[in-house]
Design an enzyme around this catalytic site. Structure first.
Site, PDB file in Angstrom:
ATOM      1  N   ILE A  17      -1.683 -11.438   1.202  1.00 16.68           N
ATOM      2  CA  ILE A  17      -0.662 -12.493   1.341  1.00 16.68           C
ATOM      3  C   ILE A  17      -0.717 -13.171   2.707  1.00 16.68           C
ATOM      4  CG2 ILE A  17       1.283 -11.102   2.189  1.00 16.68           C
ATOM      5  CD1 ILE A  17       2.999 -12.534  -0.010  1.00 16.68           C
ATOM      6  N   ASN A  30      11.741  -3.678   6.325  1.00 13.90           N
ATOM      7  CA  ASN A  30      12.787  -2.639   6.269  1.00 13.90           C
ATOM      8  C   ASN A  30      13.991  -3.155   7.043  1.00 13.90           C
ATOM      9  OD1 ASN A  30      12.663  -1.647   9.138  1.00 13.90           O
ATOM     10  ND2 ASN A  30      10.561  -1.216   8.495  1.00 13.90           N
ATOM     11  N   VAL A  39       2.426  -4.191   3.785  1.00 11.76           N
ATOM     12  CA  VAL A  39       2.364  -5.650   3.924  1.00 11.76           C
ATOM     13  C   VAL A  39       3.122  -6.111   5.177  1.00 11.76           C
ATOM     14  CG1 VAL A  39       4.325  -6.195   2.401  1.00 11.76           C
ATOM     15  CG2 VAL A  39       2.424  -7.795   2.608  1.00 11.76           C
ATOM     16  N   ASP A  40       4.152  -5.391   5.536  1.00  4.76           N
ATOM     17  CA  ASP A  40       4.943  -5.700   6.742  1.00  4.76           C
ATOM     18  C   ASP A  40       4.040  -5.635   7.986  1.00  4.76           C
ATOM     19  OD1 ASP A  40       7.114  -6.122   8.406  1.00  4.76           O
ATOM     20  OD2 ASP A  40       8.073  -4.185   8.037  1.00  4.76           O
ATOM     21  N   SER A 127       8.604  -3.285  -2.741  1.00  5.58           N
ATOM     22  CA  SER A 127       9.004  -1.882  -3.005  1.00  5.58           C
ATOM     23  C   SER A 127       7.965  -1.048  -3.742  1.00  5.58           C
ATOM     24  CB  SER A 127      10.337  -1.795  -3.782  1.00  5.58           C
ATOM     25  OG  SER A 127      11.448  -2.015  -2.940  1.00  5.58           O
TER      26      SER A 127
HETATM   27  N1  AR6 Z   1      -0.882  -8.627   0.991  1.00  7.75           N
HETATM   28  C1  AR6 Z   1      -0.182  -8.506  -0.169  1.00  7.75           C
HETATM   29  N2  AR6 Z   1       0.319  -7.344  -0.602  1.00  7.75           N
HETATM   30  C2  AR6 Z   1       0.108  -6.253   0.161  1.00  7.75           C
HETATM   31  C3  AR6 Z   1      -0.607  -6.282   1.379  1.00  7.75           C
HETATM   32  C4  AR6 Z   1      -1.113  -7.548   1.793  1.00  7.75           C
HETATM   33  N3  AR6 Z   1      -1.783  -7.709   2.925  1.00  7.75           N
HETATM   34  N4  AR6 Z   1      -0.642  -5.021   1.879  1.00  7.75           N
HETATM   35  C5  AR6 Z   1       0.008  -4.228   1.016  1.00  7.75           C
HETATM   36  N5  AR6 Z   1       0.457  -4.960  -0.031  1.00  7.75           N
HETATM   37  P1  AR6 Z   1       4.579  -1.889   1.009  1.00  7.75           P
HETATM   38  P2  AR6 Z   1       7.406  -1.432   0.264  1.00  7.75           P
HETATM   39  C6  AR6 Z   1       1.202  -4.548  -1.232  1.00  7.75           C
HETATM   40  O1  AR6 Z   1       4.341  -0.442   1.211  1.00  7.75           O
HETATM   41  O2  AR6 Z   1       6.984  -0.528  -0.828  1.00  7.75           O
HETATM   42  C7  AR6 Z   1       6.796  -0.934   5.383  1.00  7.75           C
HETATM   43  O3  AR6 Z   1       6.523   0.078   6.323  1.00  7.75           O
HETATM   44  C8  AR6 Z   1       1.106  -3.112  -1.656  1.00  7.75           C
HETATM   45  O4  AR6 Z   1      -0.083  -2.886  -2.442  1.00  7.75           O
HETATM   46  O5  AR6 Z   1       4.007  -2.845   1.984  1.00  7.75           O
HETATM   47  O6  AR6 Z   1       8.409  -2.497  -0.026  1.00  7.75           O
HETATM   48  C9  AR6 Z   1       8.121  -1.621   5.652  1.00  7.75           C
HETATM   49  O7  AR6 Z   1       8.384  -1.723   7.036  1.00  7.75           O
HETATM   50  C10 AR6 Z   1       2.357  -2.958  -2.501  1.00  7.75           C
HETATM   51  O8  AR6 Z   1       2.094  -3.351  -3.850  1.00  7.75           O
HETATM   52  O9  AR6 Z   1       6.178  -2.218   0.958  1.00  7.75           O
HETATM   53  C11 AR6 Z   1       9.081  -0.710   4.969  1.00  7.75           C
HETATM   54  O10 AR6 Z   1       9.435   0.383   5.804  1.00  7.75           O
HETATM   55  C12 AR6 Z   1       3.326  -3.981  -1.903  1.00  7.75           C
HETATM   56  O11 AR6 Z   1       2.574  -4.739  -0.969  1.00  7.75           O
HETATM   57  C13 AR6 Z   1       8.320  -0.232   3.766  1.00  7.75           C
HETATM   58  O12 AR6 Z   1       6.939  -0.322   4.124  1.00  7.75           O
HETATM   59  C14 AR6 Z   1       4.507  -3.356  -1.190  1.00  7.75           C
HETATM   60  O13 AR6 Z   1       4.074  -2.228  -0.462  1.00  7.75           O
HETATM   61  C15 AR6 Z   1       8.556  -1.104   2.560  1.00  7.75           C
HETATM   62  O14 AR6 Z   1       7.934  -0.522   1.436  1.00  7.75           O
END
Ligand code: AR6
Length: 179
Positions: A17, A30, A39-40, A127
């Protein structure tokens, strides 16, 4: 894969993204707004210091961002002009209001985007990583929330689901294909 719904293109793409060329990307943040993994972490790394600076200011003004709500910052060094940060629910078995909270993330982000005149926006699969939400159930909620907004009068031209992992991509292609 794309569908046109009430004048807007709803697209499913696989990728990172941070590379999105839409006006705005959504971050799965978060409540601290101070960054994290997934992704954050990727958005803050790619977007640079200005995004974090605005998050710190928002946090000092209103103490962070509650689950299901959203805040907006610059896109910093990203192609996207803005980042909307929303906070998804941690999966806790499904009986703790997770679906309502996850739907609120998409609705809050779209409301904030409209208030800022943003017509194109990319969402990650909120999430479904660190927060452990089952991917098929999250896809159903996400698509339901976005199509609910698009069913009414709206100002969007393009809304994109950017799926990083192929499990999510396949789920979204199938579900959006059925709309
Ligand atoms: N582009 C698009 N999607 C992505 C990318 C990217 N570069 N990287 C990962 N994803 P997550 P959550 C997808 O864990 O579950 C953080 O530490 C990934 O495959 O990023 O909402 C925050 O600070 C998954 O499908 O977010 C919070 O503490 C989706 O993004 C916590 O993680 C969400 O995975 C939030 O957890």
């Amino acid at each position: 894969m794309e569908k046109t719904l009430n004048g807007a293109k709803l697209e499913v793409v696989q990728g990172d993204i941070t590379q999105s060329a839409m006006a705005c990307i959504v971050n799965a943040a978060n409540s601290s707004l101070l960054g994290g993994g997934g992704v954050d972490g990727a958005i803050h790394r790619a977007g640079g210091r200005r995004i974090l600076d605005e998050c710190v200011r928002i946090r000092s003004e209103r103490g962070g961002c509650p689950v299901g709500e959203a805040v907006i910052t610059t896109g910093g060094n990203l192609k996207a002009k803005h980042v909307i940060h929303t906070v998804g629910p941690v999966w806790n078995g499904g009986k703790k209001g997770e679906a309502e909270k996850l739907g609120n993330c998409y609705r809050s982000a779209l409301r904030l985007a409209e208030q800022h005149g943003i017509a194109s926006i990319s969402f990650p699969n909120i999430s479904t990583g660190i927060y452990g939400y089952p991917k098929d159930e999250a896809a159903e909620v996400a698509i339901g929330a976005v199509t609910g907004v698009l069913a009414r009068k709206h100002g969007f031209e393009r809304i994109q689901f950017v799926c990083f992992d192929f499990e999510n991509y396949d789920l979204y292609v199938e579900r959006v294909g059925e709309l």
